[in-house]
Design an enzyme around this catalytic site. Sequence first.
Site, short mmCIF file in Angstrom:
data_model
loop_
_atom_site.label_atom_id
_atom_site.label_comp_id
_atom_site.label_asym_id
_atom_site.label_seq_id
_atom_site.Cartn_x
_atom_site.Cartn_y
_atom_site.Cartn_z
N GLY A 1 6.91 7.16 0.67
CA GLY A 1 7.26 7.91 -0.53
C GLY A 1 6.98 9.38 -0.36
O GLY A 1 6.99 9.91 0.75
N SER A 2 6.70 10.05 -1.45
CA SER A 2 6.49 11.49 -1.42
C SER A 2 5.13 11.83 -0.84
O SER A 2 4.22 11.00 -0.81
CB SER A 2 6.59 12.05 -2.84
OG SER A 2 5.49 11.62 -3.63
N GLY B 1 1.53 9.94 -1.22
CA GLY B 1 0.77 9.57 -0.04
C GLY B 1 -0.61 10.16 0.00
O GLY B 1 -1.57 9.55 0.48
N GLU C 1 4.17 7.06 5.43
CA GLU C 1 5.48 7.61 5.77
C GLU C 1 5.94 8.45 4.59
O GLU C 1 6.45 7.92 3.60
CB GLU C 1 6.48 6.48 6.07
CG GLU C 1 6.08 5.58 7.23
CD GLU C 1 6.14 6.27 8.57
OE1 GLU C 1 6.64 7.41 8.64
OE2 GLU C 1 5.68 5.67 9.56
#
Length: 521
Positions: free
Chosen positions: A246-247, A251, A268
């Site tokens: 995600g963003s 994260g 990621e």
Amino acid sequence: MLKTLSQGESNTGFAAEIRGLLARLDVPAERYSGGSRIVRTPLTGEVIGEVAEATPAEVTAAVGRAQAAFEAWRKVPGPQRGELVRLLGEELRAAKAELGRLVSLEVGKIISEGLGEVQEMIDICDFATGLSRQLYGLTIASERGDHRMMEQWHPAGVVGVISAFNFPVAVWSWNAALAFVCGDSVVWKPSEKTPLTALAVEALFQRTARRFGGVPDGLLTLVLGGREIGETLVDDARVPVVSATGSTAMGRKVGERVARRFGRSILELGGNNASIVTPSADLDLALRAIAFAAMGTAGQRCTSLRRLIVHEKVYDALVGRLRVVYASISVGNPVTGDALVGPLIDGAAYDAMQQALQAAAEAGGTVHGGERIADAGPAEAYYVRPALVEMPAQAGPVVHETFAPILYVLKYRAFDEAVALQNGVPQGLSSSIFATDMREVERFLSAQGSDCGIANVNMGPSGAEIGGAFGGEKETGGGRESGSDAWKAYMRRQTSAINYGLNLPLAQGVKFDVDDGGLNP
């Protein structure tokens, strides 16, 4: 029954088609109707389902089932675990058309991309099946006589997977296929924007489990919901590994919470990816690659091309052609027509795109495109023309990732300047260079070149071929998924020393002799 569309919503029949697809994939009707979370297709804004969200207590119970499943599954030999994943690949092959179309309908992708996402799942199942016989350890030379030292890998435990809307099932499979063959169980929280494809995958896994026989209950558990559900999963100390896509903002929160309890994160996150176009580049090749990399999936890929760094000698020739492509690219419903660019996922994505374009214009950028196309779909859908933005410098919105089809174009003179621009953002997922000068290519791939986890040559920044490990550096999170040795993140390492002699030599020449009344000579 699915919710009746409110006045003004466009009913194109997608809801009925999705019900049919879910039925063919053995998803019980009660799983996608009557819940509190409304699901819409970005193609039309139409309501296509209602799902029940889990409560924090239900997530805690799900982790408990997953823990019990792990304790049974870790006893199963690796090659047998691989057989389960092989059978899952067979089910995916048989259901590729239905699941691929469901992906396109729920996310708004072109049909070939929906099918490609399922193919990616099939490919990682093939990879993981072979991996199940290759979970190698090491034998290490010992400095002590009559000793053997070795390293082996054991299952880690429950793996929590938090996936994003743009690849609603493929990224799950990167994690789950590896976790299963490594001996782990999985608790999966998909994006609240794309729960229907997750329900379909859950049903396919259940088909697989019945064929395999003896799969412990809770080996795969699906929990639907938003932030509170994700936080409950992340905070559970029984989940030693959390993989989150995600963003960067998301994260950062996940990483901090998992680290607080000494868990392990596979992150990621954002990808503000760039391509460098050098004077020696094949411009015809570059043009085609740039078009897909920047506009494919409506710019909603973590590997989407967002910055184009072009040498001043070829700038006018390339950017002039790009303006024509951007003005003529087909935008519309990719399921009912042949459009190459579909909709943004929702209104929030459209608002973020417009804010970024306004900021770029205020920073001196020249904006081509970016407008909403009213006649491309209903008012509840957000179709936009991809934006090409010529910027005087890398500043303002250029250094931030906007999950939309915006390509910022910058000019450079010296190669070192191009590399500095490429690396001069907080994100570090993917990068590429277009060049036939091998000196520049090798410098780009060297330790002095791209600082990203992925660096490509004469292609865009895409990096989803499953044979290689996928992930990036800096604010991208540093995680690695999919191929190569990414499997090690789903296991725990153990180093062992075995003394098969009669003496007890110590390492580093340490002497510690004890006389206990005659036993010591």
